[in-house]
Design a protein around this motif. Structure first.
Motif, mmCIF file in Angstrom:
data_model
loop_
_atom_site.group_PDB
_atom_site.id
_atom_site.type_symbol
_atom_site.label_atom_id
_atom_site.label_comp_id
_atom_site.label_asym_id
_atom_site.label_seq_id
_atom_site.Cartn_x
_atom_site.Cartn_y
_atom_site.Cartn_z
ATOM 1 N N SER A 123 -11.419 57.977 80.922
ATOM 2 C CA SER A 123 -11.486 57.527 82.131
ATOM 3 C C SER A 123 -11.073 56.053 82.123
ATOM 4 O O SER A 123 -11.317 55.169 81.485
ATOM 5 N N SER A 124 -10.338 55.877 83.337
ATOM 6 C CA SER A 124 -9.666 54.379 83.485
ATOM 7 C C SER A 124 -10.803 53.392 84.083
ATOM 8 O O SER A 124 -10.462 52.088 83.890
ATOM 9 N N GLY B 299 -12.788 65.077 88.864
ATOM 10 C CA GLY B 299 -13.118 66.329 87.960
ATOM 11 C C GLY B 299 -14.280 66.225 86.962
ATOM 12 O O GLY B 299 -15.204 65.150 86.998
ATOM 13 N N PRO B 300 -14.652 67.118 86.157
ATOM 14 C CA PRO B 300 -15.376 67.074 85.224
ATOM 15 C C PRO B 300 -15.338 65.805 84.201
ATOM 16 O O PRO B 300 -14.154 65.598 84.019
ATOM 17 N N PRO B 301 -16.234 65.389 83.716
ATOM 18 C CA PRO B 301 -16.225 64.067 82.947
ATOM 19 C C PRO B 301 -15.748 64.193 81.651
ATOM 20 O O PRO B 301 -15.647 65.520 81.109
ATOM 21 N N LEU C 219 -6.378 51.438 89.557
ATOM 22 C CA LEU C 219 -6.815 52.280 88.464
ATOM 23 C C LEU C 219 -8.083 52.988 88.600
ATOM 24 O O LEU C 219 -8.195 53.961 87.876
ATOM 25 N N ILE C 220 -8.933 52.546 89.552
ATOM 26 C CA ILE C 220 -10.137 53.182 89.881
ATOM 27 C C ILE C 220 -9.912 54.388 90.587
ATOM 28 O O ILE C 220 -10.584 55.265 90.174
ATOM 29 N N GLU C 221 -9.196 54.105 91.828
ATOM 30 C CA GLU C 221 -8.999 55.257 92.535
ATOM 31 C C GLU C 221 -8.058 56.414 92.199
ATOM 32 O O GLU C 221 -8.236 57.446 92.389
ATOM 33 N N ALA C 222 -7.431 56.202 91.108
ATOM 34 C CA ALA C 222 -6.270 57.078 90.349
ATOM 35 C C ALA C 222 -7.045 57.600 89.183
ATOM 36 O O ALA C 222 -6.033 58.028 88.113
ATOM 37 N N ASP C 223 -8.184 57.356 88.667
ATOM 38 C CA ASP C 223 -9.091 57.631 87.459
ATOM 39 C C ASP C 223 -8.790 59.171 87.254
ATOM 40 O O ASP C 223 -8.913 60.071 88.178
ATOM 41 N N PRO C 224 -8.086 59.640 86.402
ATOM 42 C CA PRO C 224 -7.610 60.931 86.155
ATOM 43 C C PRO C 224 -8.935 61.950 85.995
ATOM 44 O O PRO C 224 -8.799 63.130 86.141
ATOM 45 N N PHE C 225 -10.171 61.294 85.716
ATOM 46 C CA PHE C 225 -11.209 62.098 85.777
ATOM 47 C C PHE C 225 -12.266 61.738 86.831
ATOM 48 O O PHE C 225 -13.374 61.906 86.835
ATOM 49 N N PRO D 208 -17.779 53.121 74.752
ATOM 50 C CA PRO D 208 -16.643 52.449 74.191
ATOM 51 C C PRO D 208 -15.456 52.859 75.087
ATOM 52 O O PRO D 208 -14.330 52.258 74.698
ATOM 53 N N GLU D 209 -15.469 53.385 76.104
ATOM 54 C CA GLU D 209 -14.187 53.577 76.828
ATOM 55 C C GLU D 209 -13.549 52.267 77.399
ATOM 56 O O GLU D 209 -12.301 52.457 77.489
ATOM 57 N N ALA D 210 -14.341 51.154 77.547
ATOM 58 C CA ALA D 210 -13.610 49.929 77.971
ATOM 59 C C ALA D 210 -12.674 49.617 76.850
ATOM 60 O O ALA D 210 -11.829 49.077 77.028
ATOM 61 N N ALA D 211 -13.352 49.454 75.742
ATOM 62 C CA ALA D 211 -12.774 48.959 74.621
ATOM 63 C C ALA D 211 -11.508 49.631 74.110
ATOM 64 O O ALA D 211 -10.455 49.344 73.847
ATOM 65 N N ALA D 212 -11.694 50.991 74.371
ATOM 66 C CA ALA D 212 -10.568 52.057 74.108
ATOM 67 C C ALA D 212 -9.478 51.693 74.905
ATOM 68 O O ALA D 212 -8.312 51.702 74.650
ATOM 69 N N GLY D 213 -9.788 51.528 76.131
ATOM 70 C CA GLY D 213 -8.651 51.280 77.212
ATOM 71 C C GLY D 213 -8.026 49.928 76.836
ATOM 72 O O GLY D 213 -6.797 50.126 77.086
ATOM 73 N N HIS D 214 -8.453 49.184 76.575
ATOM 74 C CA HIS D 214 -7.803 47.893 76.242
ATOM 75 C C HIS D 214 -6.834 47.886 74.770
ATOM 76 O O HIS D 214 -6.005 47.224 74.778
#
Length: 340
Positions: A292-293, A319-321, A310-316, A216-222
């Protein structure tokens, strides 16, 4: 009121300072025939009455406009940033000045000139000002009704919203956690190029975002991007500009738009590129929500080349997922919202 015949009552918010040392206080400003009344917004109790002929603008041409009830030693001051109210005060003052400065036989001629000037101003200025005013003062319930009307028009192109009960329950559960209290998320069978935010905290998501993603992360991101990309006021303003002046006038007087005022607007909206906020703001929001971004970025460009920040600066990324956004059972129910 004679100078403002198009309004039965004109009010706006302002900030009042009773003395130079006093703190600014929020008030409701209303214009009468020759007076300006400042009232407490909570109790409607009048706090001060100013004579409009004596009111002086201390900063001509600047916003917010600052007024005082007298030019010499302005003890009280009033700040107003509503263009409709600022223009109304000036128009009433002009009308009062004309009546005083040109008595006798010239009065009729001067009143006719003033009326013609106001009519010309109304044709040129009033429609845009009225639309902006309506977008600014629309209460949440009215904005929500406009959003649902836009959604109904969108479904003419995409098909009806998917309402399978198990999936609907997941959307109702996650909307306040992901977006805000009172937010509504609706899924339609056809793609909508990500997610779209409509007036009144109404969001629409294409079913493709649920079927083609591993989670669901992609839809949540949008959905988060749609929330951040445009303000509620700009959403309302865009919809009301499409509806037109006549529809806006009905909204201001009766509280509702004509039934067909937004016909075609939803289809036009889907033809535009979905707005997106800046990467830095978006990444901060993803971190705050624990998302995750990278899934969002990959949904925009599977190769990752155009969304590498957006991929390289993903806050997770290192780190741990993050904690799963939905359980496996919830995700499956959401994926099946358009089934059956």
């Amino acid at each position: 009121m004679t100078a403002l015949t198009e309004f039965e009552r004109l009010e706006a918010q302002g900030s009042w300072r009773e003395t130079p040392e006093a703190r600014l206080r929020e008030v409701i400003v209303s214009v009468g025939d020759a007076t300006l009344t400042l009232s407490d917004p909570k109790s409607d109790r009048p706090l001060s009455h100013w004579s409009l002929p004596a009111v002086t603008r201390l900063n001509p041409g600047k916003i917010p406009a600052i007024y005082s009830p007298r030019a010499d030693g302005p003890d009280e001051t009033l700040e107003v940033d509503d263009p409709l109210m600022i223009d109304a005060i000036e128009r009433v003052q002009r009308a009062i000045a004309l009546r005083r400065a040109h008595p006798g036989r010239l009065r009729g001629v001067l009143m006719l000139i003033a009326a013609l000037a106001m009519a010309a101003a109304a044709v040129i200025w009033l429609p845009d000002a009225m639309t902006r005013h309506a977008a600014r003062i629309a209460p949440p319930a009215q904005a929500h009704a406009i959003g649902k009307a836009v959604l109904a028009d969108i479904t003419r192109s995409t098909g009806a919203t998917c309402e399978r009960s198990s999936g609907r329950a997941v959307l109702d559960w996650i909307a306040p956690r992901l977006i805000a209290e009172g937010a509504e998320i609706h899924v339609v069978p056809a793609p909508v190029n990500g997610a779209r935010r409509l007036p009144g905290q109404v969001y629409v998501l294409g079913n493709d975002m649920l079927l083609t993603a591993p989670g669901p992360e992609a839809a949540a991101g949008h959905l988060i991007a749609a929330q951040m990309a445009v303000t509620e006021r700009d959403l309302l303003l865009d919809a009301l500009e499409y509806a037109g002046t006549g529809a806006v006038l009905r909204l201001l007087t009766l509280g509702t738009l004509p039934e067909d005022a937004l016909r075609g607007y939803g289809e036009q909206l889907l033809q535009r590129s979905a707005p997106a906020p800046g990467d830095e703001r978006l990444l901060r929001a993803f971190e705050e929500k624990g998302i995750s971004s990278e899934p969002y970025a990959r949904s925009l460009d599977p190769t990752g080349r155009s969304v590498m920040p957006l991929i390289e600066a993903d806050p997770f990324r290192d780190g741990p997922p993050p904690k799963p956004l939905l359980t496996d059972q919830q995700w499956l129910a959401l994926q099946q919202i358009c089934a059956g």
